[in-house]
Motif scaffolding. Structure first.
Motif, short mmCIF file in Angstrom:
data_model
loop_
_atom_site.label_atom_id
_atom_site.label_comp_id
_atom_site.label_asym_id
_atom_site.label_seq_id
_atom_site.Cartn_x
_atom_site.Cartn_y
_atom_site.Cartn_z
N VAL A 43 0.83 -1.20 0.00
CA VAL A 43 0.00 0.00 0.00
C VAL A 43 0.87 1.25 0.00
CG1 VAL A 43 -1.63 1.35 1.41
CG2 VAL A 43 -2.03 -1.09 1.04
N ARG A 44 1.94 1.24 0.79
CA ARG A 44 2.86 2.39 0.80
C ARG A 44 3.49 2.60 -0.58
NH1 ARG A 44 3.99 0.46 5.96
NH2 ARG A 44 5.77 -0.76 5.25
N ARG A 45 3.88 1.49 -1.23
CA ARG A 45 4.47 1.61 -2.57
C ARG A 45 3.45 2.16 -3.57
NH1 ARG A 45 7.00 -2.98 -0.65
NH2 ARG A 45 5.45 -4.41 -1.48
N ILE A 46 2.21 1.70 -3.45
CA ILE A 46 1.16 2.18 -4.35
C ILE A 46 0.94 3.68 -4.15
CG2 ILE A 46 -1.32 2.07 -4.81
CD1 ILE A 46 -1.08 -0.99 -4.37
N HIS A 47 0.90 4.11 -2.89
CA HIS A 47 0.72 5.54 -2.62
C HIS A 47 1.89 6.36 -3.16
CE1 HIS A 47 -3.00 5.59 -0.38
NE2 HIS A 47 -2.58 4.61 0.40
N ALA A 48 3.09 5.84 -3.02
CA ALA A 48 4.27 6.54 -3.55
C ALA A 48 4.18 6.63 -5.08
CB ALA A 48 5.55 5.84 -3.12
N ASP A 49 3.79 5.53 -5.72
CA ASP A 49 3.63 5.53 -7.18
C ASP A 49 2.55 6.52 -7.60
OD1 ASP A 49 5.59 3.63 -7.47
OD2 ASP A 49 4.19 1.95 -7.81
N ARG A 50 1.45 6.55 -6.85
CA ARG A 50 0.35 7.45 -7.16
C ARG A 50 0.82 8.90 -7.05
NH1 ARG A 50 -2.47 11.04 -5.29
NH2 ARG A 50 -4.62 11.46 -5.77
N SER A 51 1.58 9.20 -6.01
CA SER A 51 2.09 10.57 -5.83
C SER A 51 3.01 10.95 -6.98
CB SER A 51 2.84 10.69 -4.51
OG SER A 51 1.97 10.55 -3.43
N LEU A 53 3.04 9.66 -10.02
CA LEU A 53 2.24 9.79 -11.25
C LEU A 53 1.44 11.09 -11.25
CD1 LEU A 53 0.99 6.14 -11.69
CD2 LEU A 53 2.65 7.34 -13.13
N ALA A 54 0.93 11.48 -10.08
CA ALA A 54 0.19 12.74 -9.99
C ALA A 54 1.11 13.92 -10.30
CB ALA A 54 -0.44 12.89 -8.61
N GLN A 55 2.33 13.87 -9.79
CA GLN A 55 3.30 14.93 -10.06
C GLN A 55 3.65 14.97 -11.55
OE1 GLN A 55 7.01 14.46 -8.00
NE2 GLN A 55 7.57 16.60 -8.27
N GLU A 56 3.86 13.81 -12.14
CA GLU A 56 4.18 13.75 -13.58
C GLU A 56 3.01 14.26 -14.41
OE1 GLU A 56 5.35 9.73 -14.37
OE2 GLU A 56 7.25 9.94 -13.31
N LEU A 57 1.78 13.95 -13.99
CA LEU A 57 0.61 14.44 -14.70
C LEU A 57 0.52 15.96 -14.61
CD1 LEU A 57 -2.03 13.98 -16.22
CD2 LEU A 57 -3.16 13.66 -14.01
N ASP A 58 0.77 16.50 -13.44
CA ASP A 58 0.77 17.96 -13.28
C ASP A 58 1.81 18.60 -14.21
OD1 ASP A 58 -1.23 17.82 -11.39
OD2 ASP A 58 0.13 18.03 -9.67
N GLN A 59 2.99 18.02 -14.27
CA GLN A 59 4.04 18.56 -15.14
C GLN A 59 3.63 18.46 -16.61
OE1 GLN A 59 7.43 16.23 -13.98
NE2 GLN A 59 7.87 17.48 -12.17
N ALA A 60 3.02 17.34 -16.99
CA ALA A 60 2.59 17.17 -18.38
C ALA A 60 1.48 18.18 -18.72
CB ALA A 60 2.09 15.73 -18.61
#
Length: 91
Positions: A43-51, A53-60
């Motif tokens: 779950v911690r790894r999933i949350h880290a991945d989600r964070s 991906l959210a940052q990459e989406l914001d940048q995109a």
């Protein structure tokens, strides 16, 4: 075997069964805690991945908005250049 010996043997058997049951319960608890720890780690790894991906989406999205702005500016300049060329050709 004397009646006291039989009672002692029965009590020892019950004690062995109780200890065996307790050992099984402890092993199951340890296994459950290990699995729970693995799940929490996932779950911690999933949350880290989600964070991430959210940052990459914001940048995109930022880059896409910037490209859209640049595209509008280029379009505006092309229209201005075409109007200038037409004006020169019409003289």
């Amino acid at each position: 075997m004397t009646p006291t010996g039989k009672i002692m043997e029965a009590a020892l058997n019950e004690l062995r069964q109780a200890i065996s049951g307790l050992e099984n319960a402890v092993e199951m608890r340890i296994e459950h805690q290990r699995e729970q720890g693995e799940i929490e780690g996932e779950v911690r790894r999933i949350h880290a991945d989600r964070s991430k991906l959210a940052q990459e989406l914001d940048q995109a999205e930022f880059r896409a908005n910037r490209l859209e702005e640049v595209n509008r500016e280029v379009s505006r300049r092309l229209v201005t250049a075409m109007e200038t060329i037409r004006a020169v050709l019409d003289r």
